[in-house]
Design a protein around this motif. Structure first.
Motif, PDB file in Angstrom:
ATOM      1  N   LEU A  30     -48.599 -23.413 -28.282  1.00 20.57           N
ATOM      2  CA  LEU A  30     -48.288 -22.066 -28.765  1.00 20.57           C
ATOM      3  C   LEU A  30     -49.510 -21.401 -29.386  1.00 20.57           C
ATOM      4  CD1 LEU A  30     -44.740 -22.598 -30.312  1.00 20.57           C
ATOM      5  CD2 LEU A  30     -45.352 -21.829 -28.016  1.00 20.57           C
ATOM      6  N   LYS A  31     -50.359 -22.188 -30.044  1.00 20.23           N
ATOM      7  CA  LYS A  31     -51.567 -21.636 -30.662  1.00 20.23           C
ATOM      8  C   LYS A  31     -52.529 -21.100 -29.608  1.00 20.23           C
ATOM      9  CE  LYS A  31     -54.468 -24.599 -32.331  1.00 20.23           C
ATOM     10  NZ  LYS A  31     -55.084 -25.621 -33.223  1.00 20.23           N
ATOM     11  N   GLN A  32     -52.559 -21.742 -28.451  1.00 26.64           N
ATOM     12  CA  GLN A  32     -53.480 -21.347 -27.386  1.00 26.64           C
ATOM     13  C   GLN A  32     -52.934 -20.211 -26.522  1.00 26.64           C
ATOM     14  OE1 GLN A  32     -53.530 -25.273 -25.673  1.00 26.64           O
ATOM     15  NE2 GLN A  32     -55.590 -25.710 -26.462  1.00 26.64           N
ATOM     16  N   LEU A  33     -51.678 -19.893 -26.697  1.00 31.05           N
ATOM     17  CA  LEU A  33     -51.020 -18.889 -25.859  1.00 31.05           C
ATOM     18  C   LEU A  33     -51.475 -17.489 -26.270  1.00 31.05           C
ATOM     19  CD1 LEU A  33     -48.755 -19.022 -23.626  1.00 31.05           C
ATOM     20  CD2 LEU A  33     -47.141 -18.467 -25.444  1.00 31.05           C
ATOM     21  N   ASN A  34     -52.176 -16.772 -25.371  1.00 30.79           N
ATOM     22  CA  ASN A  34     -52.588 -15.409 -25.708  1.00 30.79           C
ATOM     23  C   ASN A  34     -51.469 -14.425 -25.383  1.00 30.79           C
ATOM     24  OD1 ASN A  34     -52.787 -14.603 -22.907  1.00 30.79           O
ATOM     25  ND2 ASN A  34     -54.818 -15.578 -22.816  1.00 30.79           N
ATOM     26  N   SER A  35     -51.657 -13.167 -25.739  1.00 29.94           N
ATOM     27  CA  SER A  35     -50.584 -12.174 -25.604  1.00 29.94           C
ATOM     28  C   SER A  35     -50.186 -11.955 -24.145  1.00 29.94           C
ATOM     29  CB  SER A  35     -51.006 -10.852 -26.241  1.00 29.94           C
ATOM     30  OG  SER A  35     -52.198 -10.361 -25.647  1.00 29.94           O
ATOM     31  N   LYS A  36     -51.167 -11.957 -23.242  1.00 26.09           N
ATOM     32  CA  LYS A  36     -50.860 -11.769 -21.820  1.00 26.09           C
ATOM     33  C   LYS A  36     -50.055 -12.953 -21.287  1.00 26.09           C
ATOM     34  CE  LYS A  36     -53.083 -10.805 -17.345  1.00 26.09           C
ATOM     35  NZ  LYS A  36     -52.583 -11.977 -16.608  1.00 26.09           N
ATOM     36  N   GLN A  37     -50.478 -14.160 -21.648  1.00 27.27           N
ATOM     37  CA  GLN A  37     -49.753 -15.350 -21.208  1.00 27.27           C
ATOM     38  C   GLN A  37     -48.342 -15.378 -21.781  1.00 27.27           C
ATOM     39  OE1 GLN A  37     -52.623 -18.230 -22.652  1.00 27.27           O
ATOM     40  NE2 GLN A  37     -53.173 -18.824 -20.554  1.00 27.27           N
ATOM     41  N   GLN A  38     -48.216 -14.956 -23.045  1.00 31.75           N
ATOM     42  CA  GLN A  38     -46.895 -14.952 -23.672  1.00 31.75           C
ATOM     43  C   GLN A  38     -45.970 -13.973 -22.965  1.00 31.75           C
ATOM     44  OE1 GLN A  38     -46.724 -15.022 -27.944  1.00 31.75           O
ATOM     45  NE2 GLN A  38     -44.846 -13.812 -28.024  1.00 31.75           N
ATOM     46  N   SER A  39     -46.490 -12.804 -22.629  1.00 34.48           N
ATOM     47  CA  SER A  39     -45.676 -11.812 -21.926  1.00 34.48           C
ATOM     48  C   SER A  39     -45.228 -12.341 -20.567  1.00 34.48           C
ATOM     49  CB  SER A  39     -46.477 -10.521 -21.750  1.00 34.48           C
ATOM     50  OG  SER A  39     -45.744  -9.575 -21.008  1.00 34.48           O
ATOM     51  N   GLU A  40     -46.149 -12.981 -19.846  1.00 30.75           N
ATOM     52  CA  GLU A  40     -45.809 -13.537 -18.536  1.00 30.75           C
ATOM     53  C   GLU A  40     -44.822 -14.690 -18.667  1.00 30.75           C
ATOM     54  OE1 GLU A  40     -49.616 -14.558 -17.006  1.00 30.75           O
ATOM     55  OE2 GLU A  40     -50.101 -12.513 -16.336  1.00 30.75           O
ATOM     56  N   LEU A  41     -44.994 -15.502 -19.707  1.00 35.80           N
ATOM     57  CA  LEU A  41     -44.086 -16.620 -19.954  1.00 35.80           C
ATOM     58  C   LEU A  41     -42.671 -16.121 -20.222  1.00 35.80           C
ATOM     59  CD1 LEU A  41     -43.377 -19.586 -20.701  1.00 35.80           C
ATOM     60  CD2 LEU A  41     -44.197 -19.073 -23.008  1.00 35.80           C
ATOM     61  N   VAL A  42     -42.560 -15.128 -21.092  1.00 37.18           N
ATOM     62  CA  VAL A  42     -41.247 -14.581 -21.441  1.00 37.18           C
ATOM     63  C   VAL A  42     -40.580 -13.969 -20.207  1.00 37.18           C
ATOM     64  CG1 VAL A  42     -40.074 -12.776 -22.763  1.00 37.18           C
ATOM     65  CG2 VAL A  42     -41.804 -14.216 -23.867  1.00 37.18           C
ATOM     66  N   THR A  43     -41.362 -13.238 -19.413  1.00 35.74           N
ATOM     67  CA  THR A  43     -40.810 -12.633 -18.201  1.00 35.74           C
ATOM     68  C   THR A  43     -40.318 -13.700 -17.232  1.00 35.74           C
ATOM     69  OG1 THR A  43     -42.238 -10.685 -18.387  1.00 35.74           O
ATOM     70  CG2 THR A  43     -41.322 -11.161 -16.215  1.00 35.74           C
ATOM     71  N   THR A  44     -41.110 -14.750 -17.055  1.00 40.16           N
ATOM     72  CA  THR A  44     -40.722 -15.821 -16.129  1.00 40.16           C
ATOM     73  C   THR A  44     -39.434 -16.495 -16.566  1.00 40.16           C
ATOM     74  OG1 THR A  44     -43.009 -16.265 -15.462  1.00 40.16           O
ATOM     75  CG2 THR A  44     -41.410 -18.041 -15.132  1.00 40.16           C
ATOM     76  N   LEU A  45     -39.329 -16.816 -17.847  1.00 36.52           N
ATOM     77  CA  LEU A  45     -38.169 -17.564 -18.320  1.00 36.52           C
ATOM     78  C   LEU A  45     -36.915 -16.702 -18.439  1.00 36.52           C
ATOM     79  CD1 LEU A  45     -39.799 -19.902 -20.994  1.00 36.52           C
ATOM     80  CD2 LEU A  45     -39.324 -20.353 -18.584  1.00 36.52           C
ATOM     81  N   HIS A  46     -37.095 -15.420 -18.739  1.00 36.80           N
ATOM     82  CA  HIS A  46     -35.935 -14.531 -18.821  1.00 36.80           C
ATOM     83  C   HIS A  46     -35.572 -13.934 -17.462  1.00 36.80           C
ATOM     84  CE1 HIS A  46     -34.945 -14.711 -22.961  1.00 36.80           C
ATOM     85  NE2 HIS A  46     -35.967 -14.029 -23.435  1.00 36.80           N
ATOM     86  N   GLN A  47     -36.539 -13.912 -16.534  1.00 40.73           N
ATOM     87  CA  GLN A  47     -36.288 -13.301 -15.221  1.00 40.73           C
ATOM     88  C   GLN A  47     -36.882 -14.177 -14.124  1.00 40.73           C
ATOM     89  OE1 GLN A  47     -37.407  -9.077 -15.111  1.00 40.73           O
ATOM     90  NE2 GLN A  47     -37.369  -9.048 -17.333  1.00 40.73           N
ATOM     91  N   TRP A  48     -36.452 -15.428 -14.086  1.00 38.79           N
ATOM     92  CA  TRP A  48     -36.950 -16.370 -13.086  1.00 38.79           C
ATOM     93  C   TRP A  48     -36.331 -16.029 -11.737  1.00 38.79           C
ATOM     94  CZ3 TRP A  48     -34.897 -21.614 -11.450  1.00 38.79           C
ATOM     95  CH2 TRP A  48     -35.872 -22.337 -10.743  1.00 38.79           C
ATOM     96  N   ARG A  49     -37.164 -15.597 -10.794  1.00 35.23           N
ATOM     97  CA  ARG A  49     -36.670 -15.163  -9.487  1.00 35.23           C
ATOM     98  C   ARG A  49     -36.742 -16.322  -8.500  1.00 35.23           C
ATOM     99  NH1 ARG A  49     -38.952 -11.199  -6.571  1.00 35.23           N
ATOM    100  NH2 ARG A  49     -36.987 -10.254  -5.939  1.00 35.23           N
ATOM    101  N   VAL A  50     -35.614 -16.589  -7.860  1.00 32.60           N
ATOM    102  CA  VAL A  50     -35.512 -17.685  -6.904  1.00 32.60           C
ATOM    103  C   VAL A  50     -34.922 -17.147  -5.606  1.00 32.60           C
ATOM    104  CG1 VAL A  50     -34.511 -19.945  -6.432  1.00 32.60           C
ATOM    105  CG2 VAL A  50     -35.129 -19.334  -8.769  1.00 32.60           C
ATOM    106  N   GLN A  51     -35.538 -17.517  -4.503  1.00 31.48           N
ATOM    107  CA  GLN A  51     -34.990 -17.147  -3.197  1.00 31.48           C
ATOM    108  C   GLN A  51     -34.377 -18.390  -2.560  1.00 31.48           C
ATOM    109  OE1 GLN A  51     -37.694 -16.082   0.013  1.00 31.48           O
ATOM    110  NE2 GLN A  51     -36.332 -14.419   0.640  1.00 31.48           N
ATOM    111  N   PRO A  52     -33.061 -18.531  -2.634  1.00 37.47           N
ATOM    112  CA  PRO A  52     -32.436 -19.703  -2.013  1.00 37.47           C
ATOM    113  C   PRO A  52     -32.716 -19.737  -0.514  1.00 37.47           C
ATOM    114  CG  PRO A  52     -30.900 -18.598  -3.485  1.00 37.47           C
ATOM    115  CD  PRO A  52     -32.076 -17.676  -3.314  1.00 37.47           C
ATOM    116  N   LYS A  53     -32.815 -20.937   0.000  1.00 36.97           N
ATOM    117  CA  LYS A  53     -33.029 -21.097   1.439  1.00 36.97           C
ATOM    118  C   LYS A  53     -31.744 -20.815   2.192  1.00 36.97           C
ATOM    119  CE  LYS A  53     -34.763 -24.496   4.790  1.00 36.97           C
ATOM    120  NZ  LYS A  53     -35.277 -25.884   4.948  1.00 36.97           N
TER     121      LYS A  53
END
Length: 213
Positions: A180-203
């Protein structure tokens, strides 16, 4: 009432007096006919499209059929992680492209995704579409990360989600592998987006050969 076991219905005909069913070896007359032939998602239990074919035979409109209330299989590279993720379950909110949403548990399996959330959303998914999964629906991750960073700067992200899931997402480079200490603001924003909006294309849907347990 007479039960006829192991009898295949070869044809169905209708006249003014009712229906005639041609079986393998005999014919049966009935004033009314009810067909309960199951759904295409469970062929292992003997389900067939017989009911749909009879409906079409008598001029009833039949919408294009597809499996529903069934698990998803996944595309690579997620499909290459089944042994790592199998058994991981977590509360989610899952949304189809038509905005249908379910807030239920999701389960990773050897084949892909299952659990109540996936079984429900499968009825609203079309081949080629994505589903969006909120992997942490009960937590506002931006605020949570800020609080945790202040209290535990060396904390790993594996403390906030199932460890195996975090490791796979990091391996796929969908979230950064830092404290968490190493996480910069851009990475945090991308992390939050990924975990709250994880997009999956089922086969595809995975048709079941046995009743879901």
């Amino acid at each position: 009432m007479t039960l006829r076991l192991r009898s295949e219905v070869l044809s169905v005909a209708r006249d003014d007096d009712g229906y005639t069913l041609q079986l393998n070896g005999s014919a049966v007359r009935a004033e009314k006919l009810v067909i309960a032939s199951g759904g295409l998602s469970m062929p292992g239990l003997g389900a067939t499209p017989f009911g749909y074919k009879v409906a079409e035979q008598f001029g009833l409109s039949v919408h294009p059929t597809r499996a529903a209330l069934v698990p998803f299989t996944l595309h690579k590279p997620l499909l290459e992680q089944p042994n790592t993720l199998s058994g991981v379950a977590l509360p989610t909110t899952i949304t189809a492209q038509d905005s249908t949403l379910f807030k239920e548990a999701m389960l990773f399996t050897h084949h892909g995704l299952s659990g109540p959330a996936v079984l429900q959303i499968s009825s609203y998914w079309q081949p080629g579409e994505f589903v969006t999964v909120n992997l942490s629906p009960e937590t506002a991750l931006d605020d949570f990360i800020d609080v945790q960073r202040a209290a535990h700067p060396n904390l790993s992200q594996k403390n906030s989600l199932p460890k195996r899931l975090v490791e796979v997402l990091q391996e796929l480079q969908q979230i950064p592998d830092v404290t968490l200490k190493q996480l910069n603001s851009k990475q945090q924003s991308e992390l939050v987006t990924t975990l709250h909006q994880w997009r999956v294309q089922p086969k595809r849907h995975r048709r079941l050969s046995h009743p879901p347990k």
